[in-house]
Scaffold this motif. Structure first.
Motif, PDB file in Angstrom:
ATOM      1  N   PRO A   1       0.815  -1.220   0.000  1.00  0.00           N
ATOM      2  CA  PRO A   1       0.000   0.000   0.000  1.00  0.00           C
ATOM      3  C   PRO A   1       0.847   1.269   0.000  1.00  0.00           C
ATOM      4  O   PRO A   1       0.472   2.260  -0.626  1.00  0.00           O
ATOM      5  CB  PRO A   1      -0.824  -0.121   1.285  1.00  0.00           C
ATOM      6  CG  PRO A   1      -0.972  -1.602   1.487  1.00  0.00           C
ATOM      7  CD  PRO A   1       0.357  -2.168   1.051  1.00  0.00           C
ATOM      8  N   ARG A   2       2.010   1.205   0.673  1.00  0.00           N
ATOM      9  CA  ARG A   2       2.853   2.402   0.709  1.00  0.00           C
ATOM     10  C   ARG A   2       3.448   2.688  -0.675  1.00  0.00           C
ATOM     11  O   ARG A   2       3.450   3.833  -1.133  1.00  0.00           O
ATOM     12  CB  ARG A   2       3.977   2.274   1.732  1.00  0.00           C
ATOM     13  CG  ARG A   2       4.786   3.578   1.854  1.00  0.00           C
ATOM     14  CD  ARG A   2       5.854   3.503   2.918  1.00  0.00           C
ATOM     15  NE  ARG A   2       5.287   3.242   4.237  1.00  0.00           N
ATOM     16  CZ  ARG A   2       6.001   3.206   5.357  1.00  0.00           C
ATOM     17  NH1 ARG A   2       7.314   3.406   5.302  1.00  0.00           N
ATOM     18  NH2 ARG A   2       5.432   2.957   6.518  1.00  0.00           N
ATOM     19  N   GLU A   3       3.929   1.656  -1.329  1.00  0.00           N
ATOM     20  CA  GLU A   3       4.478   1.854  -2.669  1.00  0.00           C
ATOM     21  C   GLU A   3       3.381   2.320  -3.633  1.00  0.00           C
ATOM     22  O   GLU A   3       3.611   3.174  -4.492  1.00  0.00           O
ATOM     23  CB  GLU A   3       5.111   0.561  -3.184  1.00  0.00           C
ATOM     24  CG  GLU A   3       5.817   0.729  -4.531  1.00  0.00           C
ATOM     25  CD  GLU A   3       6.464  -0.562  -5.018  1.00  0.00           C
ATOM     26  OE1 GLU A   3       6.935  -0.570  -6.175  1.00  0.00           O
ATOM     27  OE2 GLU A   3       6.476  -1.554  -4.261  1.00  0.00           O
ATOM     28  N   ASN A   4       2.190   1.759  -3.452  1.00  0.00           N
ATOM     29  CA  ASN A   4       1.066   2.174  -4.280  1.00  0.00           C
ATOM     30  C   ASN A   4       0.754   3.659  -4.052  1.00  0.00           C
ATOM     31  O   ASN A   4       0.520   4.408  -5.014  1.00  0.00           O
ATOM     32  CB  ASN A   4      -0.167   1.330  -3.946  1.00  0.00           C
ATOM     33  CG  ASN A   4      -1.367   1.699  -4.810  1.00  0.00           C
ATOM     34  OD1 ASN A   4      -1.313   1.623  -6.034  1.00  0.00           O
ATOM     35  ND2 ASN A   4      -2.455   2.099  -4.163  1.00  0.00           N
ATOM     36  N   MET A   5       0.771   4.087  -2.785  1.00  0.00           N
ATOM     37  CA  MET A   5       0.494   5.483  -2.494  1.00  0.00           C
ATOM     38  C   MET A   5       1.589   6.387  -3.047  1.00  0.00           C
ATOM     39  O   MET A   5       1.310   7.512  -3.511  1.00  0.00           O
ATOM     40  CB  MET A   5       0.346   5.688  -0.978  1.00  0.00           C
ATOM     41  CG  MET A   5       0.015   7.121  -0.574  1.00  0.00           C
ATOM     42  SD  MET A   5      -1.398   7.855  -1.466  1.00  0.00           S
ATOM     43  CE  MET A   5      -2.724   6.759  -0.959  1.00  0.00           C
ATOM     44  N   GLU A   6       2.814   5.931  -3.025  1.00  0.00           N
ATOM     45  CA  GLU A   6       3.906   6.714  -3.620  1.00  0.00           C
ATOM     46  C   GLU A   6       3.661   6.924  -5.111  1.00  0.00           C
ATOM     47  O   GLU A   6       3.896   8.013  -5.646  1.00  0.00           O
ATOM     48  CB  GLU A   6       5.246   5.999  -3.394  1.00  0.00           C
ATOM     49  CG  GLU A   6       5.724   6.048  -1.949  1.00  0.00           C
ATOM     50  CD  GLU A   6       6.944   5.176  -1.698  1.00  0.00           C
ATOM     51  OE1 GLU A   6       7.272   4.347  -2.580  1.00  0.00           O
ATOM     52  OE2 GLU A   6       7.560   5.307  -0.626  1.00  0.00           O
ATOM     53  N   ASN A   7       3.163   5.881  -5.780  1.00  0.00           N
ATOM     54  CA  ASN A   7       2.835   6.001  -7.204  1.00  0.00           C
ATOM     55  C   ASN A   7       1.664   6.962  -7.426  1.00  0.00           C
ATOM     56  O   ASN A   7       1.662   7.749  -8.375  1.00  0.00           O
ATOM     57  CB  ASN A   7       2.506   4.628  -7.793  1.00  0.00           C
ATOM     58  CG  ASN A   7       3.717   3.709  -7.843  1.00  0.00           C
ATOM     59  OD1 ASN A   7       4.851   4.179  -7.901  1.00  0.00           O
ATOM     60  ND2 ASN A   7       3.481   2.411  -7.805  1.00  0.00           N
ATOM     61  N   ILE A   8       0.667   6.856  -6.534  1.00  0.00           N
ATOM     62  CA  ILE A   8      -0.484   7.755  -6.627  1.00  0.00           C
ATOM     63  C   ILE A   8      -0.045   9.206  -6.444  1.00  0.00           C
ATOM     64  O   ILE A   8      -0.478  10.104  -7.179  1.00  0.00           O
ATOM     65  CB  ILE A   8      -1.558   7.373  -5.577  1.00  0.00           C
ATOM     66  CG1 ILE A   8      -2.232   6.051  -5.968  1.00  0.00           C
ATOM     67  CG2 ILE A   8      -2.603   8.487  -5.429  1.00  0.00           C
ATOM     68  CD1 ILE A   8      -3.163   5.491  -4.926  1.00  0.00           C
ATOM     69  N   LEU A   9       0.837   9.442  -5.495  1.00  0.00           N
ATOM     70  CA  LEU A   9       1.319  10.800  -5.228  1.00  0.00           C
ATOM     71  C   LEU A   9       2.084  11.377  -6.424  1.00  0.00           C
ATOM     72  O   LEU A   9       2.054  12.584  -6.662  1.00  0.00           O
ATOM     73  CB  LEU A   9       2.197  10.822  -3.980  1.00  0.00           C
ATOM     74  CG  LEU A   9       1.458  10.634  -2.645  1.00  0.00           C
ATOM     75  CD1 LEU A   9       2.443  10.529  -1.490  1.00  0.00           C
ATOM     76  CD2 LEU A   9       0.471  11.779  -2.403  1.00  0.00           C
ATOM     77  N   LYS A  10       2.761  10.519  -7.171  1.00  0.00           N
ATOM     78  CA  LYS A  10       3.454  10.988  -8.384  1.00  0.00           C
ATOM     79  C   LYS A  10       2.439  11.495  -9.411  1.00  0.00           C
ATOM     80  O   LYS A  10       2.648  12.533 -10.052  1.00  0.00           O
ATOM     81  CB  LYS A  10       4.290   9.848  -8.984  1.00  0.00           C
ATOM     82  CG  LYS A  10       5.528   9.493  -8.173  1.00  0.00           C
ATOM     83  CD  LYS A  10       6.260   8.307  -8.794  1.00  0.00           C
ATOM     84  CE  LYS A  10       7.459   7.902  -7.943  1.00  0.00           C
ATOM     85  NZ  LYS A  10       8.138   6.683  -8.477  1.00  0.00           N
ATOM     86  N   ALA A  11       1.340  10.730  -9.558  1.00  0.00           N
ATOM     87  CA  ALA A  11       0.287  11.147 -10.494  1.00  0.00           C
ATOM     88  C   ALA A  11      -0.378  12.434 -10.011  1.00  0.00           C
ATOM     89  O   ALA A  11      -0.687  13.324 -10.807  1.00  0.00           O
ATOM     90  CB  ALA A  11      -0.752  10.029 -10.645  1.00  0.00           C
ATOM     91  N   VAL A  12      -0.578  12.524  -8.691  1.00  0.00           N
ATOM     92  CA  VAL A  12      -1.179  13.718  -8.106  1.00  0.00           C
ATOM     93  C   VAL A  12      -0.279  14.930  -8.325  1.00  0.00           C
ATOM     94  O   VAL A  12      -0.744  16.025  -8.669  1.00  0.00           O
ATOM     95  CB  VAL A  12      -1.454  13.515  -6.602  1.00  0.00           C
ATOM     96  CG1 VAL A  12      -1.744  14.836  -5.901  1.00  0.00           C
ATOM     97  CG2 VAL A  12      -2.614  12.545  -6.412  1.00  0.00           C
ATOM     98  N   LYS A  13       1.018  14.742  -8.142  1.00  0.00           N
ATOM     99  CA  LYS A  13       1.973  15.844  -8.337  1.00  0.00           C
ATOM    100  C   LYS A  13       1.933  16.339  -9.788  1.00  0.00           C
ATOM    101  O   LYS A  13       1.938  17.546 -10.055  1.00  0.00           O
ATOM    102  CB  LYS A  13       3.387  15.413  -7.973  1.00  0.00           C
ATOM    103  CG  LYS A  13       4.409  16.546  -8.061  1.00  0.00           C
ATOM    104  CD  LYS A  13       5.799  16.088  -7.645  1.00  0.00           C
ATOM    105  CE  LYS A  13       6.761  17.273  -7.571  1.00  0.00           C
ATOM    106  NZ  LYS A  13       6.803  18.087  -8.774  1.00  0.00           N
ATOM    107  N   LYS A  14       1.865  15.392 -10.718  1.00  0.00           N
ATOM    108  CA  LYS A  14       1.789  15.772 -12.130  1.00  0.00           C
ATOM    109  C   LYS A  14       0.503  16.549 -12.397  1.00  0.00           C
ATOM    110  O   LYS A  14       0.502  17.551 -13.124  1.00  0.00           O
ATOM    111  CB  LYS A  14       1.847  14.523 -13.017  1.00  0.00           C
ATOM    112  CG  LYS A  14       1.813  14.846 -14.513  1.00  0.00           C
ATOM    113  CD  LYS A  14       1.914  13.588 -15.353  1.00  0.00           C
ATOM    114  CE  LYS A  14       1.861  13.935 -16.850  1.00  0.00           C
ATOM    115  NZ  LYS A  14       1.908  12.724 -17.696  1.00  0.00           N
TER     116      LYS A  14
END
Length: 325
Positions: free
Chosen positions: A161-174
């Protein structure tokens, strides 16, 4: 519903700001007149000439006398600017200063359209009325804690879940970095309750509001209420609130799928989302439903439209509400 009292309150805020602008100008004049008496004399001459110009305008609008007066006023203003610059003051130091130069702190542009600053104020009032402003103080990127997400890999997903959230945050940042661009980037958060979807939406909302973007937040249930109010009550405030769903810089639809599903609600959601897509307006949607459940709940037209122009981000893991509590 946005009530008339909200507009009165906002109008009063603008009035107070304009009074403040005027008082600050008077204070700057007092300061300059005391330090640079020559500027005071110039302003007195400009006022005297302006009165003469008014008389000449009536007597001989196209006469040489009026042109001479206007030229003298122009020269005096340039002389004043020169003196201010020599004394290290900005050339517009004795002009009215506005918090919002676009609308001159009125809330409306010259063409009668609402200024962005008014849209932001209305958006903030909507947050206040739905207690979202309180949530934004607690739920923002400063309080976002990545460590609460488990590092244990979920076998079915292949990552933690943490790695998944890190990926989500990258999309959010973009999404946040390119928000001002018309790039058709809209996000769909989906997954079970308690995964941080609404928290992250609030984080994004606060950052964009702080940048003076007009953000409207509605649960899907409330969104349909707004549409029904517009259709059946037919008053100016209902029309205005409905219109903001289309015009806001960002529309957040939280908990898609909790509303009563019928032909009216499905049609309204499609109309709102589709119109925003056509206008290049950004939209964020969160839902507890899976893509498969969404396809069963809504018509193919709505479902295909959402997934065609929205980037889906899956949330998974343990219920964070239990972990935090």
């Amino acid at each position: 519903m946005i009530k008339i009292e909200v507009y009165r309150k906002i109008d009063r805020e603008y009035e107070i700001q304009r009074d403040k602008n005027q008082q600050e100008l008077e204070d700057r004049k007092t300061e300059i007149y005391a330090k640079i008496p020559a500027v005071k004399k110039i302003d007195e001459l400009i006022l005297k000439l302006a009165l003469e110009a008014s008389i000449q305008q009536i007597k001989s609008p196209s006469g040489e006398g009026l042109r001479k007066i206007n030229q003298d006023i122009y020269d005096l203003k340039n002389e004043k600017i020169k003196i201010l610059k020599e004394k290290n003051y900005p050339q517009d130091y004795l002009n009215l200063q506005y918090k919002c130069a676009k609308c001159k702190d009125t809330g409306y542009l010259d063409n009668g359209a609402k200024c962005d600053c008014l849209k932001v104020k209305l958006s903030e009032e909507l947050y206040e009325m739905s207690n979202i402003s309180y949530m934004l103080e607690k739920e923002n990127f400063n309080t976002f804690d990545l460590s609460i997400f488990s590092e244990e890999v979920v076998e079915k997903e292949g990552i933690s879940p943490r790695e998944n959230m890190e990926n989500i945050l990258k999309a959010v940042k973009k999404f946040m970095d390119t928000f001002h661009k018309k790039n058709d980037m809209n996000l769909l958060f989906y997954g079970p309750t308690g995964q941080g979807k609404t928290f992250l939406l609030n984080c994004m909302a606060k950052e964009l509001i702080d940048k003076n973007y007009n953000v409207i937040y509605q649960t899907a249930f409330n969104l349909i209420d707004v549409a029904e109010e517009k259709k059946f009550r037919r008053n100016d405030m209902a029309d205005m609130k409905y219109k903001m769903l289309f015009d806001s810089d960002l529309l957040i639809i939280d908990d898609l799928g909790i509303e009563l599903i019928n032909s009216f609600s499905t049609s309204e959601i499609f109309n709102i989302v589709n119109t925003r897509l056509l206008r290049g307006k950004k939209t964020l949607i969160s839902t507890n439903l899976t893509p498969k459940e969404l396809s069963k709940t809504y018509t193919d037209r709505v479902f295909s439209r959402v997934f065609q122009k929205f980037f889906p981000l899956k949330f998974f893991g343990e219920d964070l509400r239990l972990k935090i509590n």
